[in-house]
Design an enzyme around this catalytic site. Structure first.
Site, PDB file in Angstrom:
ATOM      1  CD  GLU A 151      46.779  25.784  39.804  1.00  0.00           C
ATOM      2  OE1 GLU A 151      46.357  25.320  40.817  1.00  0.00           O
ATOM      3  OE2 GLU A 151      47.946  26.643  39.661  1.00  0.00           O
ATOM      4  CG  ASP A 204      43.658  26.002  42.276  1.00  0.00           C
ATOM      5  OD1 ASP A 204      44.468  24.930  42.639  1.00  0.00           O
ATOM      6  OD2 ASP A 204      44.056  27.200  42.294  1.00  0.00           O
ATOM      7  CB  ILE A 222      46.631  22.817  46.564  1.00  0.00           C
ATOM      8  CG1 ILE A 222      46.414  21.066  47.156  1.00  0.00           C
ATOM      9  CG2 ILE A 222      47.130  23.635  47.867  1.00  0.00           C
ATOM     10  CD1 ILE A 222      47.721  20.542  47.828  1.00  0.00           C
ATOM     11  CG  ASP A 223      43.504  29.072  45.240  1.00  0.00           C
ATOM     12  OD1 ASP A 223      44.365  29.412  44.230  1.00  0.00           O
ATOM     13  OD2 ASP A 223      42.982  29.965  45.962  1.00  0.00           O
ATOM     14  CB  THR A 244      50.596  25.817  45.830  1.00  0.00           C
ATOM     15  OG1 THR A 244      49.357  25.166  44.908  1.00  0.00           O
ATOM     16  CG2 THR A 244      51.585  24.779  45.653  1.00  0.00           C
ATOM     17  CG  ASP A 246      43.411  31.027  40.760  1.00  0.00           C
ATOM     18  OD1 ASP A 246      43.927  30.106  41.470  1.00  0.00           O
ATOM     19  OD2 ASP A 246      44.191  31.487  39.847  1.00  0.00           O
TER      20      ASP A 246
END
Ligand code: IPD
Length: 278
Positions: free
Chosen positions: A71, A91, A93-94, A96, A220
């Site tokens: 990402e 990702d 940190i999905d 965020t 995601d």
């Protein structure tokens, strides 16, 4: 095509994800440096960047021929291209926005796709200590325990995850609100928690029955989508056709019957697909 066994891919990635989890856990309740990306609610922190760097460095040391879609690398200008080569889709940190608010519904998501199909999915919430894992053909697991979708087939009994997303494009906003209005009286309940990957994993546990979103990205969905299919659910396009990881829209359901019931009710929206302008 690499000859390295799937088990080695999985073990190396799992250990790196656990290490990366320590970074997220250490930072969640601290003040963050926040930058804005595509909209005022599309955020990145120093932790997103640190975790992505850690994962890509670790994976490329062991698997130098593998490709990456991350990402934050894409936000930094790298191409978002999925080829047949083994590709780690990350990702860091999905959720965020949740992470920024110290809301513990946030995760690290790492998927490995080979020949444009998911082979490994790892989604880790290090705050709630939930490790979701799947390898193709071998089932889906939460903290080592096998998980299954609910088997629900009735729309009026279905609990639905419907996210707002990060785009404030008026057409997108109208799509989100129209769909909420349509569904509110037809389903058992509607929820939005702010992490696409974790939402999809909740569907794999049987906790929710439907999960759809417009405007999501490959990172995601790359890992969590495998959790759903390995848990017995379906992952399709929001219109009900074949799922395309780069098309930026997804509908997951506990059963094909449920997917077929909800898809025709949804107002559709097509964002610019991944890889077109990034
Ligand atoms: C976002 C989250 C959010 C979803 C957005 C995603 P990020 O990912 O998954 O729930 O609604 O579409 O972009 O930016 O936190 O990695």
């Amino acid at each position: 095509m690499t000859t390295q066994p799937k088990q080695e891919w999985f073990t190396v990635a799992l250990n790196l994800v656990k290490e990366a989890g320590k970074v997220v856990r250490a930072a969640i309740n601290k003040k963050k440096n926040i930058e804005i990306k595509s909209s005022a609610v599309d955020l990145v922190t120093e932790s997103d960047k640190a975790v992505e760097k850690m994962l890509i460095t670790g994976l490329s040391e062991t698997f130098p021929d593998h490709k990456f879609i991350g990402e934050e690398s894409v936000a930094g200008g790298e191409k978002c291209v999925l080829t047949s080569e083994p590709t780690w889709i990350i990702d860091p940190i999905d959720g965020t926005m949740n992470f920024v608010h110290s809301f513990p519904y946030t995760c690290i998501s790492v998927g490995l796709w080979v020949d444009k199909k998911a082979e490994i999915g790892i989604v880790y919430n290090p705050i709630l200590e939930q490790m979701f894992t799947a390898t193709k053909g071998e089932g889906a697991y939460l903290n080592g325990e096998r998980i299954h979708t609910s088997g629900q087939t009735e729309l009026n009994q279905a609990l639905v995850f419907a996210e707002m997303g990060t785009s404030h494009d008026p057409v997108k906003v109208d799509t989100v609100l129209t769909n909420l209005t349509t569904l509110m009286t037809k389903v058992h309940g509607i929820r939005a928690m702010g992490s696409c990957a974790l939402n999809i994993c909740q569907l794999a546990t049987g906790g929710v029955d439907i999960c759809y979103e417009y405007g999501v990205h490959a990172w995601d969905m790359a890992a969590a989508s495998l959790l759903v299919t390995e848990a017995g659910g379906v992952v399709v396009d929001t219109e009900g056709g074949e799922f395309d990881l780069m098309r930026r829209r997804v509908l997951c359901a506990a059963t094909p019957e449920l997917a077929a019931k909800i898809a025709p009710l949804l107002k559709q929206y097509q964002p610019e697909p991944d890889g077109v302008c990034n």
